[in-house]
Design a protein around this motif. Sequence first.
Motif, PDB file in Angstrom:
ATOM      1  N   VAL A   1       0.811  -1.219   0.000  1.00 50.54           N
ATOM      2  CA  VAL A   1       0.000   0.000   0.000  1.00 50.54           C
ATOM      3  C   VAL A   1       0.848   1.276   0.000  1.00 50.54           C
ATOM      4  O   VAL A   1       0.631   2.163  -0.838  1.00 50.54           O
ATOM      5  N   PRO A   2       1.811   1.461   0.932  1.00 47.72           N
ATOM      6  CA  PRO A   2       2.579   2.716   0.913  1.00 47.72           C
ATOM      7  C   PRO A   2       3.409   2.905  -0.355  1.00 47.72           C
ATOM      8  O   PRO A   2       3.680   4.036  -0.758  1.00 47.72           O
ATOM      9  N   LYS A   3       3.788   1.795  -0.996  1.00 43.68           N
ATOM     10  CA  LYS A   3       4.550   1.903  -2.244  1.00 43.68           C
ATOM     11  C   LYS A   3       3.661   2.428  -3.370  1.00 43.68           C
ATOM     12  O   LYS A   3       4.074   3.291  -4.150  1.00 43.68           O
ATOM     13  N   VAL A   4       2.446   1.909  -3.439  1.00 40.76           N
ATOM     14  CA  VAL A   4       1.500   2.396  -4.452  1.00 40.76           C
ATOM     15  C   VAL A   4       1.166   3.858  -4.180  1.00 40.76           C
ATOM     16  O   VAL A   4       1.089   4.676  -5.092  1.00 40.76           O
ATOM     17  N   ARG A   5       0.964   4.177  -2.888  1.00 39.67           N
ATOM     18  CA  ARG A   5       0.628   5.556  -2.526  1.00 39.67           C
ATOM     19  C   ARG A   5       1.731   6.520  -2.968  1.00 39.67           C
ATOM     20  O   ARG A   5       1.450   7.605  -3.503  1.00 39.67           O
ATOM     21  N   GLU A   6       2.970   6.151  -2.751  1.00 34.23           N
ATOM     22  CA  GLU A   6       4.087   7.002  -3.194  1.00 34.23           C
ATOM     23  C   GLU A   6       4.074   7.156  -4.709  1.00 34.23           C
ATOM     24  O   GLU A   6       4.266   8.252  -5.240  1.00 34.23           O
ATOM     25  N   ASP A   7       3.839   6.043  -5.417  1.00 35.18           N
ATOM     26  CA  ASP A   7       3.792   6.093  -6.882  1.00 35.18           C
ATOM     27  C   ASP A   7       2.717   7.059  -7.383  1.00 35.18           C
ATOM     28  O   ASP A   7       2.871   7.667  -8.446  1.00 35.18           O
ATOM     29  N   LEU A   8       1.633   7.190  -6.616  1.00 30.00           N
ATOM     30  CA  LEU A   8       0.513   8.028  -7.046  1.00 30.00           C
ATOM     31  C   LEU A   8       0.580   9.454  -6.491  1.00 30.00           C
ATOM     32  O   LEU A   8      -0.388  10.210  -6.588  1.00 30.00           O
ATOM     33  N   GLY A   9       1.715   9.837  -5.897  1.00 32.72           N
ATOM     34  CA  GLY A   9       1.884  11.220  -5.450  1.00 32.72           C
ATOM     35  C   GLY A   9       1.367  11.489  -4.052  1.00 32.72           C
ATOM     36  O   GLY A   9       0.951  12.600  -3.742  1.00 32.72           O
ATOM     37  N   TYR A  10       1.389  10.472  -3.201  1.00 33.86           N
ATOM     38  CA  TYR A  10       0.989  10.586  -1.782  1.00 33.86           C
ATOM     39  C   TYR A  10      -0.436  11.099  -1.571  1.00 33.86           C
ATOM     40  O   TYR A  10      -0.667  12.003  -0.772  1.00 33.86           O
ATOM     41  N   PRO A  11      -1.436  10.506  -2.257  1.00 33.71           N
ATOM     42  CA  PRO A  11      -2.814  10.917  -1.947  1.00 33.71           C
ATOM     43  C   PRO A  11      -3.185  10.458  -0.540  1.00 33.71           C
ATOM     44  O   PRO A  11      -2.771   9.382  -0.097  1.00 33.71           O
TER      45      PRO A  11
END
Length: 463
Positions: free
Chosen positions: A327-337
């Motif tokens: 989850v935190p890796k995807v969140r970082e990829d998406l610009g920290y939504p």
Amino acid sequence: MKRIFITETVLRDAQQSLIATRMPYEDFEGILEKIDKAGYYSIECWGGATFDSCLRYLNEDPWERLRKIKSKVKNTKLQMLLRGQNLLGYRHYPDDVVRMFVRKSIENGMDIIRIFDALNDLRNIEVAVDETIKAGGHAQGTIVYTISPIHSLEMYVKIGKELESMGVHSICIKDMAGIMSPKEAYELVKALKENARVPVFLHTHSTTGLGILTYLKAVEAGVDGIDTAISSFSGGTSQPPTETLNYALKQMGYDTNLNDKLLKEINDFFKPVKDKFINNGILNPFVLSTDTDALIYQIPGGMLSNLIAQLKQQNALDKLESVLLEVPKVREDLGYPPLVTPMSQMVGTQAAANVLSGERYKVILKEVKAYIRGEYGRPPGKINPELVKKVLGSEKPIEGRFADTLEPIFEKTKEQVKDFAKSDEDVLSYILFPQVAEEFLKNRGKNKLPKERKIEYTIEGIS
């Protein structure tokens, strides 16, 4: 003696966080009048995932549910959660639909509408705020709280000032994952009280164990109101317990306006309701525990219970830990939504897809693609350029407000569905959830429960 406003969440966020919003009206109808007399500032009872869940799982008309609640709650304000331009769905809707939905919500009994945008892109809440004010409702603007390398106290105070200038009646700090520390709560509430004149409310969860401490420090800093859940539906991924905060605040010299005797009666009423959901397996003990790992992956309660439901449906609950780490890796990829609906569902389901497919972004959700195109608003930070290229190629993302590109659809849809949609409310239900609402509306009154749908790699169908 300062009054601290208490909002009870058992009818919405508490049960959404613990049992994925599966509580039917009949489970709480018998206690509504006592909740009304208990002295709460407001009762959060609608919005969020309740609308979707009523249609999809409970065979209830969400509008009728609201009217029934209003008929029994005569003294206490009813409150709902609205996702700005997303309303209660998972994509942006045209302004005519947003205005009609807000107006009908207030006409059917809603008093306070807590309005947020998952990205804190305030362009996406302007219309909902404006219509709430015009329709005579209380518009509560929301700061979606998260922690990341790009979010700061100064950023949140700036958002608060912009909300006040928009005309909101109050501001809520929304900490979906229970990650706000007592220190952070004190500093942010204090800063907002110094820079804004409207009341400030705080919403958090017990997920990490910080909730009660965070509330007490926020009260010291001058917060006007907090969200709590009656104790049988509190703790874990839900809110801190109403009775505990009531007891502590009164000892500290604050006025809560709550009736201790009625609080006990309310809690005693919900104990067997909780037992029912434990016995039928809907309430997973996992969500009742304190999970300090949430300080790392920042998953809100409703998202966690939905992830568990998703993985159980695919016989992959053993993959939960791997998904939480993704989850935190995807969140970082998406610009920290911030992880709040619909972004929490997008990030969580994309993380599940990455893990279950065995390859990152082998499957990319259509909603994630839409987010990268700019259809959900301005990302807080920079999206991973490789992911942008994979989704968009040479196409440029949308720069402006996406709703400005959408044509009005309410009247056109009303004509299309006139055979089974008998009111403006029915039309709105259809616009938000076409397949589910059509099935419900055509079978209304037949006691036909909707089928549980297997969830694949899409957020459609997640409550």
